[in-house]
Enzyme design. Structure first.
Site, PDB file in Angstrom:
ATOM      1  CG  HIS A   1      -2.043   1.008   1.356  1.00 54.74           C
ATOM      2  ND1 HIS A   1      -3.353   1.362   0.768  1.00 54.74           N
ATOM      3  CD2 HIS A   1      -1.348   2.018   1.712  1.00 54.74           C
ATOM      4  CE1 HIS A   1      -3.658   2.466   1.289  1.00 54.74           C
ATOM      5  NE2 HIS A   1      -2.786   3.082   1.711  1.00 54.74           N
ATOM      6  CD  GLU A   2       1.799   3.303   3.628  1.00 55.10           C
ATOM      7  OE1 GLU A   2       1.889   4.986   2.958  1.00 55.10           O
ATOM      8  OE2 GLU A   2       1.125   3.267   4.761  1.00 55.10           O
TER       9      GLU A   2
ATOM     10  CG  HIS B   1      -5.905   6.756   0.607  1.00 61.11           C
ATOM     11  ND1 HIS B   1      -5.665   6.929   1.803  1.00 61.11           N
ATOM     12  CD2 HIS B   1      -4.709   5.929   0.896  1.00 61.11           C
ATOM     13  CE1 HIS B   1      -4.896   6.457   2.186  1.00 61.11           C
ATOM     14  NE2 HIS B   1      -4.542   6.084   1.923  1.00 61.11           N
TER      15      HIS B   1
ATOM     16  CG  HIS C   1       0.574   6.623  -0.534  1.00 66.29           C
ATOM     17  ND1 HIS C   1      -1.060   6.477  -0.693  1.00 66.29           N
ATOM     18  CD2 HIS C   1      -0.368   5.896   0.487  1.00 66.29           C
ATOM     19  CE1 HIS C   1      -2.012   6.469  -0.380  1.00 66.29           C
ATOM     20  NE2 HIS C   1      -1.593   5.818   0.757  1.00 66.29           N
TER      21      HIS C   1
HETATM   22 ZN    ZN Z   1      -2.201   5.140   2.663  1.00 66.62          ZN
END
Ligand code: ZN
Ligand code: CA
Ligand code: CA
Ligand code: CA
Ligand code: ZN
Length: 467
Positions: free
Chosen positions: A217-218, A227, A221
């Site tokens: 997830h990170e 998101h 980014h």
């Molecule tokens: Zn996030």
């Protein structure tokens, strides 16, 4: 302050939030209002008014933001700080906002990116951390034409570290739970860097927080993704990795990363499955069960919950409700004697209490119900609240279990066509509701009326999902 709290109070169900006289939220007995406001400020760009003027008309900004959050999380958009909303707000999550978009221009121009682990975890061995990060980068490298190299010394594009509380970037961590990690969008210096909260119990299994899905997830980014409100996406902000979850990018994640970085030249990889659409005319279900006043529809990793007083039906992951339940279940039913939900997959079954926890000692084997070892799985199961009888559907046969006696009834199995005239097998899912029984077979649904023992309506399977 008075006008603001007056405004808020009118939105809240007193039973849920306030039992005491009105007071500023920061001091409210249960802190729900304070929690909600802090959450909306942090993740939904909510700007509390200083209360100088009382709003007379229009939508209250707090209520509007609350609805926005509820929409994002697939909750009933009540605009109220209700228990479901509080539960969603208490879930561990990423520290980044849900409403800020990075924009397509924030991406790396190099196709080979370097990363460095500048500070390791105090909870997990360095070797495990390195392996987890390598696997996490691998997932993105399989989806887009990107390569990732770890550097030991010198500068790297993406610097990864485990930090405690304040770590000099204006976004302090908060101890165990709450915010798990955050990252910076692509750019020089701190751009692309990833910080994990070192006070979390990081693991590589089902206990604590699994580092892998959080890293994926990170890193998303760090590559420039924002998101996603698709609960199937790895870029969904809340931690929803369950005991049986498989680490994967969703259709949406892959689509988004390809939009930024293009196609891999050598990628005949098939796209991951899409998050199912409740209005897809071909939609079929794995299982359906009652749950108190609700009906719960299972499909792949997902569920839809249908509540008689909720207008909106949104999809969520099974793990957002039951973290210990696998995906692709076979059958489910509600045992009103025990106030529990039973879920079947293959020869195993799980019993979940109303607390949403799996009962001690589960999963157990379906032989508990008296099935012979030749029965390897169940197609569908159906329970009757009034009689405490439970019908299991296996191939062309129906088995009837007496919950009060705790045993299979004599004379069963019987052909489904005999017990349930007009019902073809195999059955995907079945549920009794409001005096009728609904059988789901592929994209079709048959309504059966027991007193007259026949099928009274043929409908598309997804009519319950208000399509
Ligand atoms: Zn996030
Ligand atoms: Ca934390
Ligand atoms: Ca950097
Ligand atoms: Ca099924
Ligand atoms: Zn940080």
């Amino acid at each position: 302050m008075w006008s603001l709290w007056f405004g808020l109070f009118t939105l809240l169900q007193p039973a849920v939030v306030f039992t005491a006289p009105l007071r500023p939220a920061g001091l409210s007995r249960d802190g729900h209002l304070e929690l909600a406001e802090v959450y909306l400020v942090k993740f939904y760009n909510h700007k509390p008014e200083n209360g100088r003027r009382r709003r007379t008309a229009g939508l209250d900004p707090f209520q509007a933001k609350l609805r926005e959050m509820q929409h994002f999380f697939g909750l009933e958009e009540s605009g109220e700080v209700d228990p479901q909303t509080i539960r969603a707000m208490r879930r561990a999550r990423c520290g980044l906002s849900d409403v800020e978009r990075f924009g397509k221009t924030m991406r790396w121009t190099n196709k080979t990116l370097t990363y460095k682990i500048s500070k390791f975890s105090s909870k997990m061995s360095s070797a495990r951390v390195k392996t987890a990060f390598r696997q996490a980068w691998q997932l993105w490298a399989q989806a887009a034409p990107l390569k990732f190299r770890r550097k030991r010394r010198s500068d790297a594009d993406i610097v990864i570290s485990f930090n405690n509380k304040d770590h000099n970037d204006g976004s302090p961590f908060d101890g165990e739970g709450g915010i798990l990690a955050h990252a910076f969008s692509p750019g020089p210096g701190i751009g692309g860097d990833v910080h994990f909260d070192d006070e979390e119990t990081w693991t590589t299994n089902g206990s604590g927080y699994n580092l892998l899905p959080v890293a994926v997830h990170e890193f998303g980014h760090a590559l420039g993704l924002s998101h996603s409100s698709d609960p199937g996406a790895i870029m969904f902000p809340a931690y929803n990795f369950g005991l049986h979850s498989v680490l994967q990018l969703s259709y949406q994640d892959v689509k988004d990363i390809k939009e930024m970085y293009g196609e891999r030249s050598t990628s005949p990889d098939r796209l991951p499955p899409k998050t199912p659409d409740r209005c897809d005319p071909d939609l079929s279900f794995d299982a359906v069960t009652g749950m108190q006043q609700e009906l719960v529809f299972f499909k792949d990793r997902f569920i839809w919950r249908v509540h008689p007083s909720f207008d909106e039906i949104r999809i969520t992951l099974i793990t957002s409700l039951w973290t210990e339940i696998p995906a692709d279940i076979d059958a489910a039913y509600e045992n009103t004697n025990k106030n529990s939900i039973l879920v079947f997959k293959g020869s195993q079954y799980w019993e979940m209490l109303s607390s949403l926890k799996v009962k001690e000692g589960f999963p157990r084997n379906i032989s508990d119900f008296g099935f012979p070892s030749s029965v390897k799985s169940i197609d569908a199961v159906l329970s009757f609240r009034e009689t405490h009888l439970t019908d299991f559907f296996i191939g062309g046969e129906c088995w009837r279990f007496n919950e009060d006696a705790g045993q299979m009834m004599e004379g069963f199995p019987k052909p489904i066509a005999h017990e349930w005239p007009g019902i073809k097998s195999p059955v995907d899912a079945a549920v009794a509701h409001d005096g009728r029984v609904y059988f789901f077979i592929g994209p079709q649904q048959l309504e059966f009326t027991p007193p007259i023992r026949r099928v009274t309506q043929r409908l598309p399977a997804n009519t319950w999902l208000r399509c």
